[in-house]
Design a protein around this motif. Structure first.
Motif, mmCIF file in Angstrom:
data_model
loop_
_atom_site.group_PDB
_atom_site.id
_atom_site.type_symbol
_atom_site.label_atom_id
_atom_site.label_comp_id
_atom_site.label_asym_id
_atom_site.label_seq_id
_atom_site.Cartn_x
_atom_site.Cartn_y
_atom_site.Cartn_z
ATOM 1 N N LEU A 95 0.799 -1.218 0.000
ATOM 2 C CA LEU A 95 0.000 0.000 0.000
ATOM 3 C C LEU A 95 0.837 1.276 0.000
ATOM 4 N N LYS A 96 2.186 1.157 -0.006
ATOM 5 C CA LYS A 96 3.024 2.345 -0.012
ATOM 6 C C LYS A 96 2.817 3.104 -1.323
ATOM 7 N N GLY A 97 2.319 4.322 -1.203
ATOM 8 C CA GLY A 97 2.067 5.137 -2.379
ATOM 9 C C GLY A 97 0.803 4.780 -3.126
ATOM 10 N N PHE A 98 0.031 3.800 -2.642
ATOM 11 C CA PHE A 98 -1.205 3.404 -3.331
ATOM 12 C C PHE A 98 -2.252 4.508 -3.164
ATOM 13 N N PRO A 99 -2.873 4.966 -4.243
ATOM 14 C CA PRO A 99 -3.848 6.060 -4.146
ATOM 15 C C PRO A 99 -5.176 5.573 -3.565
ATOM 16 N N ILE A 100 -5.420 5.869 -2.309
ATOM 17 C CA ILE A 100 -6.665 5.467 -1.650
ATOM 18 C C ILE A 100 -7.519 6.713 -1.451
ATOM 19 N N GLY A 101 -8.652 6.778 -2.131
ATOM 20 C CA GLY A 101 -9.544 7.928 -2.018
ATOM 21 C C GLY A 101 -10.237 7.966 -0.671
ATOM 22 N N PRO A 102 -10.577 9.150 -0.175
ATOM 23 C CA PRO A 102 -11.236 9.256 1.132
ATOM 24 C C PRO A 102 -12.584 8.556 1.184
ATOM 25 N N GLU A 103 -13.315 8.554 0.047
ATOM 26 C CA GLU A 103 -14.613 7.887 0.047
ATOM 27 C C GLU A 103 -14.458 6.375 0.153
ATOM 28 N N VAL A 104 -13.318 5.859 -0.343
ATOM 29 C CA VAL A 104 -13.044 4.420 -0.237
ATOM 30 C C VAL A 104 -12.604 4.081 1.184
ATOM 31 N N LEU A 105 -11.689 4.867 1.719
ATOM 32 C CA LEU A 105 -11.207 4.632 3.072
ATOM 33 C C LEU A 105 -12.352 4.721 4.082
ATOM 34 N N SER A 106 -13.322 5.585 3.785
ATOM 35 C CA SER A 106 -14.436 5.814 4.706
ATOM 36 C C SER A 106 -15.420 4.658 4.772
ATOM 37 N N LEU A 107 -15.300 3.679 3.855
ATOM 38 C CA LEU A 107 -16.202 2.532 3.901
ATOM 39 C C LEU A 107 -16.072 1.793 5.233
ATOM 40 N N ILE A 108 -14.872 1.830 5.803
ATOM 41 C CA ILE A 108 -14.653 1.280 7.141
ATOM 42 C C ILE A 108 -14.157 2.435 8.009
ATOM 43 N N PRO A 109 -14.961 2.906 8.959
ATOM 44 C CA PRO A 109 -14.544 4.021 9.809
ATOM 45 C C PRO A 109 -13.223 3.732 10.528
ATOM 46 N N GLU A 110 -12.496 4.799 10.895
ATOM 47 C CA GLU A 110 -11.168 4.663 11.476
ATOM 48 C C GLU A 110 -11.176 3.822 12.748
ATOM 49 N N GLU A 111 -12.167 4.060 13.617
ATOM 50 C CA GLU A 111 -12.222 3.306 14.874
ATOM 51 C C GLU A 111 -12.392 1.817 14.600
ATOM 52 N N GLU A 112 -13.241 1.495 13.625
ATOM 53 C CA GLU A 112 -13.464 0.087 13.284
ATOM 54 C C GLU A 112 -12.220 -0.511 12.634
ATOM 55 N N ALA A 113 -11.542 0.284 11.812
ATOM 56 C CA ALA A 113 -10.323 -0.196 11.149
ATOM 57 C C ALA A 113 -9.235 -0.519 12.175
ATOM 58 N N LYS A 114 -9.105 0.340 13.199
ATOM 59 C CA LYS A 114 -8.121 0.087 14.250
ATOM 60 C C LYS A 114 -8.483 -1.157 15.050
ATOM 61 N N GLU A 115 -9.756 -1.277 15.373
ATOM 62 C CA GLU A 115 -10.204 -2.392 16.206
ATOM 63 C C GLU A 115 -10.069 -3.732 15.482
ATOM 64 N N LYS A 116 -10.499 -3.768 14.213
ATOM 65 C CA LYS A 116 -10.521 -5.025 13.472
ATOM 66 C C LYS A 116 -9.259 -5.251 12.637
ATOM 67 N N LYS A 117 -8.369 -4.217 12.627
ATOM 68 C CA LYS A 117 -7.099 -4.313 11.898
ATOM 69 C C LYS A 117 -7.324 -4.636 10.428
ATOM 70 N N ILE A 118 -8.231 -3.865 9.841
ATOM 71 C CA ILE A 118 -8.575 -4.072 8.440
ATOM 72 C C ILE A 118 -9.049 -2.748 7.869
ATOM 73 N N ALA A 121 -2.448 5.893 8.267
ATOM 74 C CA ALA A 121 -2.107 7.304 8.477
ATOM 75 C C ALA A 121 -2.898 8.225 7.562
ATOM 76 N N LEU A 122 -3.473 7.672 6.491
ATOM 77 C CA LEU A 122 -4.241 8.493 5.560
ATOM 78 C C LEU A 122 -5.552 8.978 6.161
ATOM 79 N N TYR A 123 -6.004 8.324 7.230
ATOM 80 C CA TYR A 123 -7.254 8.754 7.871
ATOM 81 C C TYR A 123 -7.160 10.203 8.356
ATOM 82 N N LYS A 124 -5.953 10.655 8.702
ATOM 83 C CA LYS A 124 -5.812 12.011 9.235
ATOM 84 C C LYS A 124 -6.026 13.063 8.151
ATOM 85 N N ASN A 125 -5.961 12.638 6.884
ATOM 86 C CA ASN A 125 -6.116 13.579 5.778
ATOM 87 C C ASN A 125 -7.555 13.783 5.344
ATOM 88 N N ILE A 126 -8.488 13.047 5.974
ATOM 89 C CA ILE A 126 -9.890 13.204 5.622
ATOM 90 C C ILE A 126 -10.664 13.616 6.852
#
Length: 597
Positions: free
Chosen positions: A83-106, A158-163
């Motif tokens: 995922l280094k340098g992979f373009p992940i759009g905020p609308e895609v990242l938002s499919l799994i909220p940050e808290e859930e992503a941290k908890e489920k590690k996904i 770390a990209l979550y901080k940009n949205i």
């Protein structure tokens, strides 16, 4: 003009300025950098070399991490992603909220329509449960889990901080029994809903719509944008009723609320979307399948209400006449063979099959279903959902099911030769096979199979029984009253009754003493005169005559109607009229859904 004396003087002066060895040494010394400057320069160069070396070592270490992650993915037959340098759009990242992503590690790193790609750096996660949860949130999606390195995963996190802070998507909307009772007590009719819905916030408006739909027994909620306003309609007992209308200005905010809780993209309105909402009740659960569609005046939304308790109907409660019930009961008791239900969409075929499965569901039997989609969960039964995006079709799924050693198999629909042949082979090899086929009536089932290319010599021994059906509305018992039919209609009814086969086993009523009923309309039935639905059926079982014509490979629906009639089959129209004479439904309702040649 210069004289000779002047030239001599200039020559002496120049000679005095010629550098001596001592002066040259002094000049060289002055030109050299100071000791401190040399040491500083050496230190800076050393630092640069050290940093470059450290970065090189770090790169080697990171590359090793990625190599190990890639090898591990290959070992586990998983996909790998860096995922280094992979373009992940905020609308895609938002499919799994940050808290859930941290908890489920996904996290989600890619989405295109129904294709969703997830990444994790932790193999200890419960992959099956996580993917199943997302499939419930985004039904119909093809979800693939990729393995990545922990470093790569951290970079993506770390990209979550940009949205903007992602609000957790609500997929379980809890409506308590008290809430339902409150709204249902306040909303006595559609007029009350129409008045109150514009006076409350969006959350309460949504709850009111669902509560009212549940109160009147609606199967679907239709919210449709029109030129001047937005219509809210409920499908009750198969018929649409206008429940309320709201100003067009409210609709964008209300549909945004519905999309949010259904897991749909709020900013997309030009293409259809599908989502799901789960409402948890005290003693039950309701799934709402949400579908949006762009129209000329805005998006239209249809919500299909799937209540778990609605599939508790038993085989005995289907509404089969005693003679038809006995025929079908004998056939489903057999260990093998194929039983087919026919009818258009919305005729109750799935409900009939579920009722049969509930009867057959015993601890000593293995039952597997293949459905598209799974609408209701059945305890004690393995249910599998097809997925065309993965190539998981009815035919492929059925072959896989048969390797699971089932006793009873239900396939949601047979629509092609491959599925038909596999189902027939299953029926011939010791399995009881239940399925549906789209034909107008039971007589059309065998011609339909033959038109697919099914071998007659395989179909004839495999087929046990065919059931055709429709749903008619029942007369409201609170406003039921006797009625008199027009003479022309009465003569038509008598002719149909007189044509009931003598060997049908049905009790034929006295043609000179027929009584009919209708609903006058009351608050209980919403002034429609009807409340609830019941099936009208026609059932034939395989006989020597039917088997012979099947083996011939050439039979039309008209020929099958004559043969099944002679074999004692009561038609759907005849069954409906018998129910009308019994006061269950009305003649108008029977003629609305069934025809008699």
């Amino acid at each position: 003009m210069l004289t000779i004396d002047d030239l001599i003087k200039q020559s002496k002066s120049s000679a005095q300025k010629v550098a001596t060895p001592a002066s040259l040494k002094a000049q060289a010394k002055a030109a050299l950098p100071k000791k401190e400057e040399v040491q500083e320069k050496i230190s800076e160069e050393a630092k640069t070399v050290s940093t470059a070396f450290s970065e090189k070592i770090e790169d080697i270490g990171l590359n090793e991490l990625e190599r190990k992650a890639k090898d591990k993915a290959a070992e586990l037959d998983m996909e790998y992603i860096n995922l280094k340098g992979f373009p992940i759009g905020p609308e895609v990242l938002s499919l799994i909220p940050e808290e859930e992503a941290k908890e489920k590690k996904i996290l989600c790193f890619f989405r295109l329509e129904n294709e969703i790609r997830l990444a994790t750096g932790d193999l200890a996660i419960d992959q099956t449960e996580i993917i199943a949860g997302l499939q419930r949130r985004y039904p119909g999606s093809h979800i693939v889990l990729y393995l990545t390195s922990t470093h790569s995963f951290a970079l993506a996190m770390a990209l979550y901080k940009n949205i903007a802070k992602v609000r957790k998507i609500v997929t379980d909307v809890v409506i308590t029994e008290n809430d339902l009772k409150k709204y249902q007590a306040e909303l006595n009719n559609y007029g009350d809903l129409n008045q109150r819905i514009t006076q409350v916030n969006l959350t309460e408006a949504f709850a009111m719509i669902v509560a009212m739909a549940m109160k009147v027994g609606s199967s679907d909620i239709h919210i449709e944008a029109e030129e001047k306003d937005v219509a809210i309609r409920f499908r009750v007992d198969g018929m649409l009723q206008v429940a309320a209308k709201i100003p067009a200005a409210i609709w964008p905010r209300l549909i945004s609320r519905i999309k949010t809780i259904a897991g749909l993209k709020i900013n997309i309105s030009a293409i259809p979307q599908d989502g799901r909402i789960t409402i948890i009740l005290t003693n039950d659960k309701m799934d709402i399948r949400v579908s949006t569609l762009p129209t000329a005046f805005g998006e239209s939304v249809v919500m299909r209400l799937l209540k778990s308790s609605s599939i508790s109907l038993s085989f005995e409660q289907l509404g089969l006449t005693p003679a038809a019930f006995k025929k079908l009961e004998q056939e489903i008791a057999k260990p093998d063979g194929m039983i087919i239900t026919t009818g258009p969409t919305g005729s109750g075929k799935t409900t009939t099959l579920y009722a049969i499965l509930n009867t057959l569901n015993k601890p000593d039997r293995k039952i597997i279903t293949l459905e598209n989609p799974i609408e209701y969960k059945l305890a004690g039964i393995d249910q599998s959902q097809i997925d065309h995006s993965k190539g998981y079709t009815f035919a492929k799924g059925l072959r896989a099911i048969l390797r699971q050693d089932p006793n009873i198999v239900m396939v949601g629909e047979i629509r092609d030769l491959e599925t038909a042949e596999t189902a027939i082979q299953a029926a011939l090899t010791g399995h009881l096979m239940l399925s549906t086929i789209h034909t107008n009536d039971a007589a059309g089932a065998i011609p339909r199979f033959l038109s697919m290319g099914v071998a007659p010599f395989l179909l004839a021994p495999a087929l046990r029984a065919v059931l055709g059906q429709r749903l008619v509305r029942k007369i409201c018992t609170h406003c039921k009253m006797e009625t008199v039919l027009p003479l022309e209609t009465l003569e038509r009814v008598k002719k149909i009754i007189a044509n009931i086969p003598a060997n049908s086993g049905e009790k034929i009523p006295d043609l000179n003493n027929l009584k009919f009923y209708k609903g006058n309309g009351c608050e209980i039935c919403g002034r429609t005169g009807y409340k609830g639905r019941v099936g009208i059926y026609e059932v034939f079982v395989m006989s020597a005559e039917i088997e012979a014509v099947t083996l011939s490979g050439k039979v039309s629906e008209y020929q099958m109607r004559d043969i099944t009639h002679k074999a004692g089959m009561t038609s759907m129209a005849q069954d409906g009229i018998l129910k009308a004479v019994a006061g269950i439904t009305s003649i108008d309702e029977v003629f609305r859904v069934a025809t008699e040649d």
